[in-house]
Design a protein around this motif. Structure first.
Motif, PDB file in Angstrom:
ATOM      1  N   ASN A 142       3.801   0.208 -19.097  1.00 25.47           N
ATOM      2  CA  ASN A 142       2.812   1.101 -18.500  1.00 25.47           C
ATOM      3  C   ASN A 142       2.613   0.720 -17.033  1.00 25.47           C
ATOM      4  O   ASN A 142       3.180  -0.264 -16.551  1.00 25.47           O
ATOM      5  CB  ASN A 142       1.487   1.027 -19.262  1.00 25.47           C
ATOM      6  N   ALA A 143       1.819   1.529 -16.343  1.00 25.92           N
ATOM      7  CA  ALA A 143       1.564   1.290 -14.922  1.00 25.92           C
ATOM      8  C   ALA A 143       0.934  -0.089 -14.716  1.00 25.92           C
ATOM      9  O   ALA A 143       0.012  -0.478 -15.437  1.00 25.92           O
ATOM     10  CB  ALA A 143       0.649   2.378 -14.374  1.00 25.92           C
TER      11      ALA A 143
ATOM     12  N   GLY B  27       4.339  -5.367  -7.966  1.00 32.34           N
ATOM     13  CA  GLY B  27       4.094  -4.539  -9.142  1.00 32.34           C
ATOM     14  C   GLY B  27       3.577  -3.179  -8.719  1.00 32.34           C
ATOM     15  O   GLY B  27       2.879  -3.053  -7.701  1.00 32.34           O
ATOM     16  N   SER B  28       3.916  -2.144  -9.484  1.00 29.28           N
ATOM     17  CA  SER B  28       3.600  -0.791  -9.054  1.00 29.28           C
ATOM     18  C   SER B  28       3.192   0.075 -10.239  1.00 29.28           C
ATOM     19  O   SER B  28       3.422  -0.264 -11.407  1.00 29.28           O
ATOM     20  CB  SER B  28       4.819  -0.175  -8.351  1.00 29.28           C
ATOM     21  N   LEU B  29       2.604   1.223  -9.913  1.00 31.34           N
ATOM     22  CA  LEU B  29       2.259   2.207 -10.932  1.00 31.34           C
ATOM     23  C   LEU B  29       3.495   2.865 -11.528  1.00 31.34           C
ATOM     24  O   LEU B  29       3.387   3.597 -12.520  1.00 31.34           O
ATOM     25  CB  LEU B  29       1.340   3.285 -10.334  1.00 31.34           C
ATOM     26  N   ASP B  30       4.675   2.641 -10.940  1.00 31.87           N
ATOM     27  CA  ASP B  30       5.902   3.201 -11.507  1.00 31.87           C
ATOM     28  C   ASP B  30       6.455   2.353 -12.652  1.00 31.87           C
ATOM     29  O   ASP B  30       7.580   2.565 -13.092  1.00 31.87           O
ATOM     30  CB  ASP B  30       6.968   3.383 -10.423  1.00 31.87           C
ATOM     31  N   ARG B  31       5.669   1.358 -13.107  1.00 32.95           N
ATOM     32  CA  ARG B  31       5.984   0.524 -14.273  1.00 32.95           C
ATOM     33  C   ARG B  31       7.091  -0.492 -14.012  1.00 32.95           C
ATOM     34  O   ARG B  31       7.706  -0.988 -14.958  1.00 32.95           O
ATOM     35  CB  ARG B  31       6.390   1.393 -15.482  1.00 32.95           C
ATOM     36  N   HIS B  32       7.341  -0.820 -12.762  1.00 33.68           N
ATOM     37  CA  HIS B  32       8.392  -1.778 -12.441  1.00 33.68           C
ATOM     38  C   HIS B  32       7.818  -2.957 -11.652  1.00 33.68           C
ATOM     39  O   HIS B  32       6.884  -2.798 -10.859  1.00 33.68           O
ATOM     40  CB  HIS B  32       9.507  -1.129 -11.612  1.00 33.68           C
ATOM     41  N   VAL B  33       8.419  -4.126 -11.883  1.00 34.42           N
ATOM     42  CA  VAL B  33       8.179  -5.302 -11.041  1.00 34.42           C
ATOM     43  C   VAL B  33       9.482  -5.582 -10.307  1.00 34.42           C
ATOM     44  O   VAL B  33      10.515  -5.795 -10.935  1.00 34.42           O
ATOM     45  CB  VAL B  33       7.759  -6.530 -11.876  1.00 34.42           C
ATOM     46  N   LYS B  34       9.430  -5.541  -8.980  1.00 34.66           N
ATOM     47  CA  LYS B  34      10.606  -5.802  -8.168  1.00 34.66           C
ATOM     48  C   LYS B  34      10.563  -7.244  -7.662  1.00 34.66           C
ATOM     49  O   LYS B  34       9.514  -7.730  -7.230  1.00 34.66           O
ATOM     50  CB  LYS B  34      10.666  -4.853  -6.964  1.00 34.66           C
TER      51      LYS B  34
ATOM     52  N   THR C  79       2.542   4.046  -6.125  1.00 33.06           N
ATOM     53  CA  THR C  79       1.733   3.085  -5.380  1.00 33.06           C
ATOM     54  C   THR C  79       2.004   1.649  -5.817  1.00 33.06           C
ATOM     55  O   THR C  79       2.010   1.337  -7.012  1.00 33.06           O
ATOM     56  CB  THR C  79       0.240   3.393  -5.570  1.00 33.06           C
ATOM     57  N   VAL C  80       2.231   0.777  -4.838  1.00 36.18           N
ATOM     58  CA  VAL C  80       2.404  -0.658  -5.086  1.00 36.18           C
ATOM     59  C   VAL C  80       1.014  -1.273  -5.144  1.00 36.18           C
ATOM     60  O   VAL C  80       0.238  -1.172  -4.188  1.00 36.18           O
ATOM     61  CB  VAL C  80       3.245  -1.328  -3.987  1.00 36.18           C
TER      62      VAL C  80
ATOM     63  N   GLY D 101       0.832  -1.186   0.000  1.00 37.30           N
ATOM     64  CA  GLY D 101       0.000   0.000   0.000  1.00 37.30           C
ATOM     65  C   GLY D 101       0.867   1.236   0.000  1.00 37.30           C
ATOM     66  O   GLY D 101       1.936   1.249   0.621  1.00 37.30           O
ATOM     67  N   GLY D 102       0.443   2.271  -0.694  1.00 37.65           N
ATOM     68  CA  GLY D 102       1.320   3.427  -0.833  1.00 37.65           C
ATOM     69  C   GLY D 102       2.558   3.014  -1.618  1.00 37.65           C
ATOM     70  O   GLY D 102       2.484   2.267  -2.586  1.00 37.65           O
ATOM     71  N   THR D 103       3.702   3.473  -1.185  1.00 38.40           N
ATOM     72  CA  THR D 103       4.955   3.113  -1.858  1.00 38.40           C
ATOM     73  C   THR D 103       5.744   2.066  -1.086  1.00 38.40           C
ATOM     74  O   THR D 103       6.898   1.809  -1.411  1.00 38.40           O
ATOM     75  CB  THR D 103       5.841   4.360  -2.025  1.00 38.40           C
TER      76      THR D 103
END
Length: 522
Positions: free
Chosen positions: A290-291, A266-273, A250-251, A225-227
């Motif tokens: 994309n997000a 996965g996040s709206l920053d377009r990355h999967v960590k 946001t995750v 939730g959040g970042t």
């Protein structure tokens, strides 16, 4: 006649990336296949059994894909409004999903028919999950409640309350059929026990909770939730074990991989960590176009699917073609055999290849200094290979030809040249050459500064002056730091005074270092 010597532009290679076993492992997923859906991808879930079909919930339907062919094999469209949270049972035979009308539907995957229809929620149901025994269903709704249903009798067993905002995240324990976890937009995570029919634990995530997942042991759960991604001890009263803050937006989703040894976010920053569960460190990052709203991964890590806000799903597949592998082995064997034959026979004469000179080298050979400078001031050269531009400028300075190359130039060229100087003069690799070039340029156009006063060229000269002033300020600050470090070093090497309160030695050292710094700056 002496042979013409080409300009040697030193290429500064980037630092080599460290290829860890995780990086190699996840990079084998390769380039994704993109498939377009009719709306934002709400949820993705993989069947736990072979061939690990995956369900994509988007718009008013749930589509089931084959991960090998990447084609739709089942299409469940029996929803009047938007569908949400389609998830499989652990045997892969049943699928449950909610919708915007507050209804929960249970489907037979093979026939796509509705087996059960649960009604009771007053708002959209965004997540639905089977319990560990597969005999019950938990649903999570915007009406701030969590409902518990019995599949056999199609009855509502209990309603759990307590949240003060939408409940859009949840999960069930992988080992206990009685434990349900819910996360709400009120920032709270609540754990319910169906045996006592009440909330047994509450923790505060700190932001609206978007996703929840249990580790396979059932003793630890993770929230997003959040970042941030938070890790909690379920058996220790909800004690926070770790907080992972690797995303800057946001995750939205969490999934476990590698039998619970890796966590994907996965996040709206377009990355999967990808995190190592043992150390909670990021071991790999996967970029998206994309997000990301949802993601899923197969049990054997062979297929990764991400769902995005624009309705695209990206299907990453770990594919190894045995035929290609055999062909590669046979080709290598043939090369080895031919190499042995050639090495044992006559000496081979290398074929002569004509090396074509680059544009600036050809112009330099003809002493066309202006054209040579024009060749390296092209956007494709100065932007991608500034080393070549600086190398030519250095050669022109050595030949005393830079004055002729920059003289009587139009405004467009001067703007480009000044922009290049301003951008790269602070780079320690290029600073000595570009400072000399700037001085030569100022000498050539000193008499025309009044003409440039209200033009773009004049503004570029001012920007170059400001940049040089910034560099001078940075150098002064570094010299001050060097002086203080020298002072500390001198004080450490000097014996302590007899009187502990006597600070004259430190004062003298400080004064001496300050004087040295002032002289160096001047």
């Amino acid at each position: 006649m002496a042979q013409f010597k080409k300009i040697e532009s030193k290429i500064y290679a980037k630092t080599a990336a460290v290829l860890s076993p995780d990086t190699i492992y996840w990079k084998k997923l390769g380039v994704p296949t993109l498939v377009k859906e009719f709306g934002a991808i709400d949820y993705i879930d993989f069947s736990p059994v072979e061939p690990h079909l995956f369900a994509v919930t988007a718009s008013v339907r749930v589509q089931i894909y084959n991960p090998i062919t990447k084609l739709v094999v089942k299409n469940i469209v029996k929803f009047q409004e938007g569908a949400h949270g389609g998830s499989f049972r652990k045997d892969g035979n049943l699928l449950v999903a909610g919708d915007d009308l507050g209804k929960v539907r249970l489907f037979d995957v093979s026939t796509k028919s509705i087996l059960r229809f649960f009604e009771g929620h007053q708002s959209p149901v965004h997540r639905t999950f089977f319990t560990a025994d597969g005999h019950h269903v938990a649903s999570f709704s915007d009406d701030r409640t969590v409902r518990y249903w019995d599949i056999a009798t199609e009855k509502h067993l209990h309603t759990f309350t307590g949240h003060e905002d939408y409940v859009r995240a949840g999960c069930t324990s992988p080992i206990s059929p009685n434990i349900i976890l819910s996360g709400g937009y009120d920032r709270k995570i609540r754990m319910y026990d169906t045996r006592v029919q009440e909330c047994v634990m509450t923790v505060d995530h700190g932001s609206a909770v978007e996703s929840l997942v249990f580790l396979p042991s059932g003793g630890i759960f993770i929230s997003a939730g959040g970042t941030s991604v938070n890790v909690y001890d379920a058996l220790g009263g909800g004690k926070k074990l770790a907080q992972l803050s690797q995303h800057h937006k946001t995750v939205t989703c969490l999934q476990l991989a590698s039998d619970g040894k890796r966590l994907l976010s996965g996040s709206l920053d377009r990355h999967v960590k990808v995190y190592d569960i043992a150390t909670y460190q990021v071991v790999h990052t996967i970029d998206s176009s994309n997000a990301i709203l949802s993601l899923g991964i197969s049990k054997n890590d062979d297929t990764l699917v991400t769902g995005m806000v624009d309705g695209l799903i990206a299907i990453y597949r770990r594919e190894i073609d045995p035929q290609e592998k055999d062909d590669s082995s046979s080709k290598q064997a043939r090369k080895s055999r031919y190499r042995h034959i050639f090495e044992s026979t006559d000496e081979q004469v290398k074929e002569f290849t004509y090396q074509r000179d680059e544009g600036h080298d050809r112009q330099l050979r003809k002493y066309q200094y202006k054209k040579a400078l024009d060749a390296v001031m092209l956007a494709s050269v100065r932007g991608k290979w500034p080393e070549k531009t600086v190398a030519l400028i250095k050669e022109l300075i050595r030949r005393n030809g830079l004055e002729r190359a920059v003289a009587e130039r139009d405004h467009d060229f001067l703007v480009k040249f000044l922009h290049f100087l301003t951008r790269h003069i602070g780079d320690y690799r290029f600073t000595p050459t570009l400072v000399d070039a700037a001085n030569i340029l100022l000498d050539v156009y000193e008499a025309k500064f009044e003409e440039f006063a209200d033009t773009e060229v004049g503004r570029r000269f001012v920007l170059l002056a400001d940049r040089l002033q910034q560099e001078e300020t940075v150098i002064e600050e570094f010299l001050n730091v060097q002086g203080m470090l020298d002072m500390i070093s001198i004080a450490a090497d000097t014996a302590e005074p007899e009187d502990p309160n006597d600070t004259s030695v430190a004062y003298d050292a400080s004064k001496k270092a300050k004087n040295q710094t002032t002289i160096s700056v001047d």
